[in-house]
Design a protein around this motif. Structure first.
Motif, PDB file in Angstrom:
ATOM      1  N   GLN A 124      44.187  13.764 -65.045  1.00  0.00           N
ATOM      2  CA  GLN A 124      44.651  12.622 -65.838  1.00  0.00           C
ATOM      3  C   GLN A 124      43.853  11.355 -65.507  1.00  0.00           C
ATOM      4  O   GLN A 124      43.420  10.623 -66.393  1.00  0.00           O
ATOM      5  N   LEU A 125      43.631  11.122 -64.210  1.00  0.00           N
ATOM      6  CA  LEU A 125      42.901   9.926 -63.801  1.00  0.00           C
ATOM      7  C   LEU A 125      41.422  10.026 -64.177  1.00  0.00           C
ATOM      8  O   LEU A 125      40.784   9.018 -64.483  1.00  0.00           O
ATOM      9  N   SER A 126      40.884  11.241 -64.181  1.00  0.00           N
ATOM     10  CA  SER A 126      39.481  11.415 -64.597  1.00  0.00           C
ATOM     11  C   SER A 126      39.322  11.039 -66.059  1.00  0.00           C
ATOM     12  O   SER A 126      38.366  10.350 -66.440  1.00  0.00           O
ATOM     13  N   ARG A 127      40.255  11.496 -66.886  1.00  0.00           N
ATOM     14  CA  ARG A 127      40.167  11.179 -68.316  1.00  0.00           C
ATOM     15  C   ARG A 127      40.329   9.675 -68.541  1.00  0.00           C
ATOM     16  O   ARG A 127      39.642   9.078 -69.370  1.00  0.00           O
ATOM     17  N   PHE A 128      41.208   9.079 -67.774  1.00  0.00           N
ATOM     18  CA  PHE A 128      41.420   7.639 -67.889  1.00  0.00           C
ATOM     19  C   PHE A 128      40.128   6.890 -67.509  1.00  0.00           C
ATOM     20  O   PHE A 128      39.699   5.950 -68.203  1.00  0.00           O
ATOM     21  N   ALA A 129      39.497   7.321 -66.421  1.00  0.00           N
ATOM     22  CA  ALA A 129      38.253   6.670 -65.979  1.00  0.00           C
ATOM     23  C   ALA A 129      37.147   6.839 -67.015  1.00  0.00           C
ATOM     24  O   ALA A 129      36.371   5.916 -67.277  1.00  0.00           O
ATOM     25  N   TYR A 130      37.118   8.003 -67.625  1.00  0.00           N
ATOM     26  CA  TYR A 130      36.070   8.258 -68.621  1.00  0.00           C
ATOM     27  C   TYR A 130      36.234   7.343 -69.838  1.00  0.00           C
ATOM     28  O   TYR A 130      35.271   6.778 -70.354  1.00  0.00           O
ATOM     29  N   LEU A 131      37.466   7.176 -70.282  1.00  0.00           N
ATOM     30  CA  LEU A 131      37.688   6.294 -71.435  1.00  0.00           C
ATOM     31  C   LEU A 131      37.399   4.833 -71.084  1.00  0.00           C
ATOM     32  O   LEU A 131      36.916   4.073 -71.914  1.00  0.00           O
ATOM     33  N   LEU A 132      37.685   4.452 -69.851  1.00  0.00           N
ATOM     34  CA  LEU A 132      37.412   3.067 -69.458  1.00  0.00           C
ATOM     35  C   LEU A 132      35.915   2.791 -69.375  1.00  0.00           C
ATOM     36  O   LEU A 132      35.463   1.700 -69.711  1.00  0.00           O
ATOM     37  N   THR A 133      35.155   3.776 -68.946  1.00  0.00           N
ATOM     38  CA  THR A 133      33.737   3.513 -68.666  1.00  0.00           C
ATOM     39  C   THR A 133      32.796   4.074 -69.720  1.00  0.00           C
ATOM     40  O   THR A 133      31.737   3.518 -69.949  1.00  0.00           O
ATOM     41  N   GLY A 134      33.166   5.196 -70.301  1.00  0.00           N
ATOM     42  CA  GLY A 134      32.338   5.737 -71.371  1.00  0.00           C
ATOM     43  C   GLY A 134      31.273   6.706 -70.931  1.00  0.00           C
ATOM     44  O   GLY A 134      30.561   7.254 -71.767  1.00  0.00           O
ATOM     45  N   ASN A 135      31.092   6.919 -69.651  1.00  0.00           N
ATOM     46  CA  ASN A 135      30.143   7.962 -69.250  1.00  0.00           C
ATOM     47  C   ASN A 135      30.534   8.543 -67.899  1.00  0.00           C
ATOM     48  O   ASN A 135      31.261   7.916 -67.114  1.00  0.00           O
ATOM     49  N   HIS A 136      30.059   9.720 -67.655  1.00  0.00           N
ATOM     50  CA  HIS A 136      30.525  10.460 -66.482  1.00  0.00           C
ATOM     51  C   HIS A 136      30.169   9.788 -65.160  1.00  0.00           C
ATOM     52  O   HIS A 136      30.967   9.756 -64.237  1.00  0.00           O
ATOM     53  N   HIS A 137      28.948   9.261 -65.091  1.00  0.00           N
ATOM     54  CA  HIS A 137      28.520   8.668 -63.822  1.00  0.00           C
ATOM     55  C   HIS A 137      29.386   7.461 -63.461  1.00  0.00           C
ATOM     56  O   HIS A 137      29.871   7.326 -62.341  1.00  0.00           O
ATOM     57  N   ALA A 138      29.558   6.590 -64.454  1.00  0.00           N
ATOM     58  CA  ALA A 138      30.350   5.387 -64.195  1.00  0.00           C
ATOM     59  C   ALA A 138      31.807   5.760 -63.938  1.00  0.00           C
ATOM     60  O   ALA A 138      32.477   5.141 -63.107  1.00  0.00           O
ATOM     61  N   ALA A 139      32.299   6.779 -64.651  1.00  0.00           N
ATOM     62  CA  ALA A 139      33.689   7.200 -64.448  1.00  0.00           C
ATOM     63  C   ALA A 139      33.886   7.716 -63.029  1.00  0.00           C
ATOM     64  O   ALA A 139      34.869   7.392 -62.354  1.00  0.00           O
TER      65      ALA A 139
END
Lengths: 371, 173
Positions: free
Chosen positions: B17-32
Motif C-alpha cells: 500500500q505504501l509503495s503504491r502511495f509513494a509511486y503516485l506521489l513521485t511518478g517513478n520507481h526510483h524516486a518512490a
C-alpha cells in the motif's frame, strides 16, 4: 468525476512495485541512532580539520558533478550534454551554467540558450561567459537554425532574433489568461505555433509577429505537433487519440490541413530530424518513419526488451535528439545498470551504442543546430 | 527481540500500500523507492512510539507527504522524471491503457507537490476534504482551493484525459 479519477489513479498505482526498503530503513535508523552519539564528535573533528587547513569544504560546489571523464560522453555522442549545473562540450570543456537547467538549445554561434528552473533565460557562450536575457519565463523554443527564439510566461509571448548574446527584432504580445505556450517557431521568425490548453483539450494556433499582437482564433485540434519539415513550412504531427494515432504532415498556412495519414498505433513521443525523419517511442521501444510521398514508411526498430531497457528515455522521450539525419541520441536506463547515453544509427536498425553516463543528475540534451 | 521486529511486521502488512502511495506521489520507481526509504528510516527510528498510535499507517503516510513536499523544496524544483516506467510485459493490445496510465502519471508530475498530495489523498485514498486538511496540516479551504486548481491543471495539461475528468460537475466533499 471522483470515481473516474479514482479509477485512473488506481490503474496508475498498479504500475508500482513493492519497494523492498524495510531492511535499508532499519539500517538507516540504526545509523541515525548512532549519529546521535557520534554527531557531536564528528563536528568537533571537522572543525579541527578546517582549522588545520586539511579539509576545505565547499571547494567543490557542484553537487551533481559527474566524477569521471564526462567529456567523453559529449565527444563520442557528437552532442553537448547538459547535466545539473554544467554543460559538457564535445571539445571536452565543462562550463558552469547559471542554475539548474530546465531547457537547453544550441545556438548558431556555438553557444546555448538556457532556461533555468528559476525562470531565468540565459545566453551562454563557449567560453562560459553568460548573459541574462529575460526573467520569469516558463517556456522556450528555438527554430531549427538556432537564430530565433520564442519564450513565454503566463500572460506573454516573445519572439526575437539571437544576435550574439543579445536579443534583437523583439516582438512581445499578451496572451489571454490560461495556458498558451509557444510550441515551434519557423526559421524566418514569421510564424510562431502556439498551443492553447483548456479543459476541452489542446488546440493549435498561429501568431504572426509581423502582423501585430496575437489574436486567438478557435484553433485547430490535433493530438500533437512534433516538429517541422526541412523547409520549415510544414508541421509534422499526429492526429487521432492516444490509442490510435496517425502520423501526418500539416500545412498551417492553409487552415492546418493534414496530408496522408500513416497509422502508428499508440506512440509515447516523436522527434523529427532535420530532414523530416521521425523517431517515435512506443511502449516497446523506438521506431523510425521516413517520409515517402504523402505519408511515412516504417523503418528500423529498437526493442526495449532486447537491450534490457526499462524505459524509453530516462529524462523523457522528448529528451532524445537527432545528432544528424542518421543518428539519434537519448538517455535510457538499463535494468540493473546505470543511466546511459545511447546512440541509435538508422543505418543499423536494432543496434545500440551505449555510453555510460557518470553521475546521478537528470541530464538534458542540447539540440544541435542544423543548416 | 529486536526493537525493529514490529516495524518489519508492519511493513509486511502495509509495504504494498505504501509503495503504491509513494509511486503516485513521485511518478517513478526510483524516486518512490527513495521517498519510501527516507520516510521509513525516520519511522523505524521512532517505531516504539509510532507503533503505539491508533493508525500508524496514517502517520507514515503523513511523513511521506511531508518528506515529498520538503524534498521538493530542498531540491529547488529539479525536473521530475516525467516518464513513468513502461510496465513489463506490455503488449500492443494493452497499449492504449498503458499510454493512459503514462499520461496520468505524467500529468500528476505537472502538479506542485502539495497539489499532487491533495489529489492522491483525496481521490486515491478516498479521504474527505477535512481528513486531507488534517493530514496536511492546512485548512479545509486550502484543500478545496488546491483541489480545484489541481483538477483544472490536470485537465489542461492532459487534454487526453479531459473528457474523463469532465463527465461530472463538482467533486463532493
Amino acid at each position: 468525476m471522483s470515481d473516474t479519477l479514482k479509477s485512473l489513479l488506481d490503474d496508475a498505482a498498479n504500475d508500482a512495485k513493492q519497494y523492498d526498503v524495510t531492511e535499508a530503513a532499519v539500517r538507516g535508523a540504526r545509523r541515525r541512532r548512532g549519529a546521535l552519539v557520534l554527531g557531536p564528535i564528528a563536528a568537533v573533528v571537522a572543525v579541527a580539520l578546517v582549522a588545520l587547513g586539511i579539509w576545505l569544504p565547499g571547494r567543490h560546489t557542484d553537487h551533481s558533478a559527474p566524477p569521471a571523464r564526462p567529456q567523453q560522453v559529449g565527444a563520442r555522442a557528437g552532442v553537448d550534454v547538459a547535466l545539473g549545473w554544467s554543460v559538457y562540450t564535445t571539445s571536452g570543456a565543462r562550463l558552469a551554467v547559471p542554475a539548474d537547467i530546465n531547457v537547453i538549445h544550441a545556438t548558431r554561434d556555438g553557444g546555448w540558450i538556457v532556461l533555468d528552473l528559476d525562470g531565468d533565460l540565459w545566453h551562454l557562450d563557449r567560453t562560459g561567459a553568460r548573459h541574462k536575457l529575460a526573467s520569469h519565463q516558463e517556456q522556450l523554443v528555438t527554430d531549427p537554425s538556432g537564430t530565433r527564439i520564442a519564450f513565454g510566461a503566463k500572460r506573454s509571448l516573445t519572439v526575437a532574433r539571437l544576435s550574439g548574446d543579445r536579443l534583437t527584432d523583439v516582438h512581445t504580445t499578451r496572451v489571454p489568461s490560461g495556458l498558451v505556450v509557444p510550441t515551434l517557431i519557423r526559421t524566418d521568425g514569421a510564424v510562431v505555433l502556439v498551443r492553447s490548453m483548456s479543459t476541452t483539450g489542446s488546440r493549435y494556433d498561429l501568431w504572426r509577429p509581423d502582423h501585430g499582437d496575437y489574436r486567438p482564433t478557435a484553433g485547430h485540434p490535433l493530438y500533437s505537433v512534433d516538429g517541422l519539415t526541412a523547409d520549415g513550412r510544414t508541421l509534422v504531427g499526429r492526429t487521432g487519440s492516444a490509442g490510435s494515432q496517425c502520423l501526418t504532415r500539416i500545412d498551417p498556412d492553409h487552415g492546418f490541413t493534414t496530408g496522408g495519414c500513416t497509422r502508428t498505433g499508440a506512440l509515447l513521443g516523436v522527434i523529427v530530424s532535420p530532414t523530416g525523419v521521425v523517431l517515435a517511442a512506443d511502449t516497446t521501444g523506438y521506431v523510425t518513419y521516413r517520409p515517402v510521398g504523402d505519408g511515412y514508411r516504417k523503418g528500423g526498430r529498437w526493442t526495449l526488451a532486447t537491450h534490457g531497457w526499462i524505459r524509453p528515455g530516462y529524462a523523457g522521450w522528448d529528451a532524445a535528439t537527432w545528432a544528424n539525419d542518421h543518428t539519434a541520441v537519448m538517455f535510457a536506463q538499463v535494468k540493473g545498470g546505470p543511466m546511459r547515453l545511447l546512440r541509435l544509427d538508422t543505418d543499423r536498425p536494432g543496434a545500440v551504442t551505449g555510453i555510460t553516463l557518470p553521475g546521478n543528475g537528470i541530464p538534458a540534451l542540447a539540440d544541435p543546430v542544423t543548416g | 527481540m529486536s526493537r525493529y521486529d514490529g516495524f518489519r511486521e508492519f511493513m509486511g502488512a502495509y509495504g504494498g500500500q505504501l509503495s503504491r502511495f509513494a509511486y503516485l506521489l513521485t511518478g517513478n520507481h526510483h524516486a518512490a523507492e527513495d521517498l519510501l526509504q527516507t520516510s521509513l528510516t525516520k519511522v523505524a527510528a521512532r517505531w516504539p512510539r509510532i507503533s503505539g498510535y491508533d493508525q500508524p499507517v496514517s502517520y507514515v503516510r503523513r511523513i511521506m507527504v511531508h518528506d515529498h513536499i520538503s524534498g521538493w523544496r530542498w531540491r529547488r524544483r529539479r525536473p521530475e522524471n516525467p516518464v513513468p516506467d513502461v510496465p513489463e510485459g506490455s503488449v500492443p493490445d494493452a497499449a492504449e491503457s498503458t499510454v493512459r496510465r503514462i499520461v496520468v502519471v505524467r500529468a500528476l508530475g505537472q502538479l506542485s507537490p502539495r497539489q499532487r498530495a491533495v489529489v492522491v489523498l483525496r481521490f486515491y485514498q478516498d479521504m474527505t476534504e477535512t481528513q486531507v486538511a488534517a493530514e496536511l496540516g492546512v485548512s479545509v479551504g486550502t484543500v478545496k482551493s488546491q483541489t480545484h486548481h489541481a483538477l483544472a491543471k490536470l485537465r489542461a495539461v492532459a487534454p487526453e484525459l479531459a473528457d474523463l475528468l469532465h463527465n461530472g460537475s463538482e467533486v463532493q466533499a
